[in-house]
Design an enzyme around this catalytic site. Structure first.
Site, short mmCIF file in Angstrom:
data_model
loop_
_atom_site.label_atom_id
_atom_site.label_comp_id
_atom_site.label_asym_id
_atom_site.label_seq_id
_atom_site.Cartn_x
_atom_site.Cartn_y
_atom_site.Cartn_z
N ASP A 1 0.83 -1.21 0.00
CA ASP A 1 0.00 0.00 0.00
C ASP A 1 0.86 1.26 0.00
O ASP A 1 0.46 2.29 -0.56
CB ASP A 1 -0.99 0.00 1.18
CG ASP A 1 -2.26 0.75 0.82
OD1 ASP A 1 -2.82 0.48 -0.25
OD2 ASP A 1 -2.68 1.63 1.59
N GLU B 1 0.46 10.93 5.15
CA GLU B 1 0.28 9.49 5.01
C GLU B 1 1.58 8.80 4.66
O GLU B 1 1.90 7.73 5.17
CB GLU B 1 -0.78 9.21 3.94
CG GLU B 1 -1.35 7.83 4.03
CD GLU B 1 -2.71 7.78 3.36
OE1 GLU B 1 -3.63 8.51 3.82
OE2 GLU B 1 -2.86 7.04 2.39
N GLU C 1 -11.18 6.15 -2.30
CA GLU C 1 -11.15 6.57 -0.90
C GLU C 1 -12.29 5.93 -0.11
O GLU C 1 -12.12 5.53 1.05
CB GLU C 1 -11.25 8.09 -0.79
CG GLU C 1 -10.11 8.85 -1.48
CD GLU C 1 -8.76 8.70 -0.79
OE1 GLU C 1 -8.43 7.61 -0.29
OE2 GLU C 1 -8.03 9.72 -0.74
N GLU D 1 -9.85 -3.04 -5.95
CA GLU D 1 -9.73 -3.06 -4.49
C GLU D 1 -9.85 -4.48 -3.94
O GLU D 1 -9.10 -4.87 -3.05
CB GLU D 1 -10.79 -2.15 -3.85
CG GLU D 1 -10.54 -0.66 -4.08
CD GLU D 1 -9.33 -0.12 -3.31
OE1 GLU D 1 -8.92 -0.73 -2.31
OE2 GLU D 1 -8.80 0.92 -3.72
C1 HMH Z 1 -5.34 0.03 -2.44
N1 HMH Z 1 -6.96 1.79 -2.03
C2 HMH Z 1 -5.75 1.30 -1.79
N2 HMH Z 1 -4.89 1.94 -0.99
C3 HMH Z 1 -5.25 3.10 -0.40
N3 HMH Z 1 -4.36 3.71 0.42
C4 HMH Z 1 -6.53 3.64 -0.63
C5 HMH Z 1 -7.38 2.94 -1.46
C6 HMH Z 1 -7.04 4.90 0.02
O1 HMH Z 1 -6.22 5.95 -0.09
#
Ligand code: HMH
Length: 227
Positions: A55, A96, A148, A218
């Site tokens: 991520d 972040e 999001e 996702e």
């Molecule tokens: C895979 N989807 C993924 N990572 C993230 N950080 C977000 C959404 C949301 O920012």
């Protein structure tokens, strides 16, 4: 029939009608076994580590995507408050990235040595495909909202009453599950709905396809993380 549907869209927004169109797909993305395992405390920490590293790479690719949506808003939007919403989102990504670095060192994940997995690369390529000037602001902002929303809905679920999320994962869940992030998602949804109300049929079709494509990406991202 046509007029009826338009009325629904006007009352509750186009995006709400999509969520109802394929509730199973939406649930697959926001109630994935990976999320359920965080919520019930059974999560395998090697999955969490894998997710964290992948991520981080995704978020690095997400920054230029969000910037491209911001640029489109400045050029194409009919409402100058859009820019402020998008700028706040971009600013949050600065925090972040710092948070990912701190969290990775806490978990012994060496970010500099992580290679993106194919699923992640495919998702990042999808983001790139939405960055060009040929992609309308309406379509791009819809994608941003959907991306999001999945994290907001997923991680907020891990914080609800009755959840047994391990304390060491609570901070991660709060990052996307907090009320401020929920408000940000609602602002994005409002922008998307406002634009979709005035969109051409072709734009509407494109935006809807992009929305469902995000949900698929996702789900695959969670699958990859779970291993
Ligand atoms: C895979 N989807 C993924 N990572 C993230 N950080 C977000 C959404 C949301 O920012």
């Amino acid at each position: 029939m046509e007029a009826g549907l338009e009325q629904v869209a006007e009352v509750e927004g186009t995006t709400a009608t999509w969520l109802k169109k394929d509730p199973l797909m939406y649930t697959a993305a926001t109630r994935h076994p990976m999320i359920l395992s965080i919520r019930d405390g059974s999560i395998d920490l090697s999955s969490f580590r894998r997710w964290l590293g992948q991520d981080y790479l995704f978020v690095r690719a997400f920054v230029p995507f969000v910037s491209s949506v911001l640029l489109k808003a400045c050029r194409e939007s009919d409402d100058n408050s859009d820019m402020e919403v998008l700028l706040s989102g971009l600013a949050a990504l600065n925090d972040e990235i710092a948070w990912f670095k701190k969290e990775a060192s806490k978990w012994g994940v060496v970010l500099s040595s992580i290679a993106p997995q194919k699923v992640n690369e495919d998702y990042c390529r999808f983001l790139e495909s939405l960055m060009g000037p040929d992609v309308e602001y309406t379509v791009a902002v819809t994608a941003l909202w959907a991306i999001e929303l999945v994290y907001q809905q997923s991680f907020a679920y891990c914080l609800e009453e009755g959840s047994r999320t391990p304390p060491e994962l609570a901070e991660t869940c709060r990052r996307w599950g907090n009320e401020g992030f929920g408000q940000y998602c609602r602002s994005l949804q409002k922008i998307a709905d406002r634009r979709l109300l005035r969109a051409t049929n072709e734009e509407l079709k494109k935006a809807q396809a992009v929305f469902f494509r995000v949900l698929e990406h996702e789900v695959e991202f969670w699958n990859m993380s779970r291993g």
